[in-house]
Structure formats: C-alpha cells, structure tokens
Motif scaffolding. Structure first.
Motif, PDB file in Angstrom:
ATOM      1  N   SER A  42       0.827  -1.207   0.000  1.00 53.20           N
ATOM      2  CA  SER A  42       0.000   0.000   0.000  1.00 53.20           C
ATOM      3  C   SER A  42       0.863   1.259   0.000  1.00 53.20           C
ATOM      4  O   SER A  42       1.832   1.360   0.751  1.00 53.20           O
ATOM      5  CB  SER A  42      -0.904   0.020   1.228  1.00 53.20           C
ATOM      6  OG  SER A  42      -1.566   1.262   1.323  1.00 53.20           O
ATOM      7  N   THR A  43       0.486   2.221  -0.824  1.00 53.25           N
ATOM      8  CA  THR A  43       1.202   3.504  -0.831  1.00 53.25           C
ATOM      9  C   THR A  43       0.994   4.241   0.483  1.00 53.25           C
ATOM     10  O   THR A  43       1.738   5.161   0.801  1.00 53.25           O
ATOM     11  CB  THR A  43       0.713   4.390  -1.990  1.00 53.25           C
ATOM     12  OG1 THR A  43      -0.713   4.537  -1.896  1.00 53.25           O
ATOM     13  CG2 THR A  43       1.057   3.773  -3.333  1.00 53.25           C
ATOM     14  N   ALA A  46       3.973   4.542   2.637  1.00 53.68           N
ATOM     15  CA  ALA A  46       5.118   5.300   2.132  1.00 53.68           C
ATOM     16  C   ALA A  46       5.814   6.129   3.206  1.00 53.68           C
ATOM     17  O   ALA A  46       7.054   6.155   3.260  1.00 53.68           O
ATOM     18  CB  ALA A  46       4.690   6.189   0.962  1.00 53.68           C
TER      19      ALA A  46
END
Length: 204
Positions: A42-43, A46
């Motif tokens: 999942s971004t 990040a």
C-alpha cells in the motif's frame, strides 16, 4: 530464486557479541524490512518506509565515516556522544522504533492466524509508535492500517517463488518468520534498554 525471507538478511544472522550488535549486519537486515513493506503493497505505508530508509542512511553514514569506532551499534552511539547533533544516535533511535512497530504487528499476526493484518498493525502501532506521534502523524498511520492487504494475500506473497516455481510450504514460511521476528525483538529490546540506561534517548 527463493521466497522473500530467503532473499533478505535475517535478523537471526546478525552477530551479537559482548561488544554489542554488529552494525553492518544489522543495517543489512533492516534494509530487508523495506521489502516487507513492498509486499504489504500500500502507498499508505510510504511515510513509514521513507522514515525507515532515511534512518538507515543516517546510521550507515556514521558507520562509513567512522568504521573503527562503529563496529557495533553500541560503540557507534557511544562514540557520537558529545557531538552537537548526534544524527546517527537519533536516527538509530527512530529506526528501532519503526522496527519495534513492524515486529509487534507481525508477532500479533503470527500468534493468531485469525487476526487480519489491519488489526495486527493497529495493535502494533498502539504498543510502540503511537505514544511518540502527534495528531497529524497518528492520522497518517490510521489510514495505513486500514490499507493493509488481507492476511491470506500477504502470506501468499511471502511464500511465492518469483521465478514461477511452487510456493514454499506455509509451515516453512511461518517457521522462518518466527526466527526473524524473535531475533529482531531481541535486538530491539536490547538496544532500547541500552538507550534508556545511558540516557541516549534524551534531547530529541
């Protein structure tokens, strides 16, 4: 090529002597954690991976600049005291916190095969990083927890052979992950105690 855990340095292979935790091996194993977050996919994670990567770089820069005084994490930290910024000391402190979060989450997942990753990572966050974060960062992590993949999909990716061969048996993946996590937990707790005992976590 073997499944994921065979492609990264395990924390179980990081030497620990009377002098402390081997710095170079620890940094190599920590870099492998970034691959774990890639598998989570999942971004939303990040900010977590960016933080871990940045703190690895800070510790590595100190190690490369003063290798003779930084063979172990304990020596690296001790030899930076008295300097104005103590960049590596702070970087390692936050790296350990990020690793503690990852470790706590995956230990929860390993302890109960019915627990979904979103729940495991939420519990891990509450046990570790949450107390250090303000409202804004807590919100970022809340979003990341909700974006965790399903447990079965994550474990399938851990077991998958990137060359297209048969996946590793679930029992082997679980056994290797248990060893990886037990060694990581030991290092994190050892270093947290070292920081606390000597007051190295003060002033940040």
């Amino acid at each position: 090529m073997a499944p994921f855990l065979d492609t990264v340095k395990s924390f179980a292979d990081v030497p620990i002597t009377d002098a402390g935790v081997d710095t170079a091996a620890f940094l190599d194993a920590s870099t492998g954690v970034l691959g774990l977050f890639d598998i989570l996919g999942s971004t939303a994670f990040a900010p977590v991976t960016s933080d871990i990567k940045g703190n690895i770089s800070k510790v590595r820069a100190r190690y490369e600049a003063t290798p003779a005084q930084s063979a172990t994490l304990e020596e690296l930290v001790k030899n930076e005291q008295g300097e104005k910024k103590r960049t590596a000391t702070e970087g390692l402190m936050w790296l350990l916190r990020g690793l503690a979060f990852t470790c706590a989450a995956l230990l929860t997942a390993q302890a109960d095969n019915k627990v979904e990753l979103s729940t495991a990572f939420t519990r891990g966050y509450e046990q570790t990083l949450k107390k250090f974060h303000g409202i804004l960062v807590k919100g970022i992590f809340t979003v990341a927890m909700k974006a965790c993949p399903y447990r079965k999909d994550f474990y399938a990716k851990l077991a998958a052979d990137p060359t297209g061969g048969p996946p590793a048996p679930e029992s082997k993946v679980s056994e290797e992950l248990d060893k990886w996590l037990a060694a990581l937990d030991l290092i994190v707790k050892r270093m947290e105690a070292f920081y606390e005992k000597n007051g190295y976590n003060k002033g940040f």
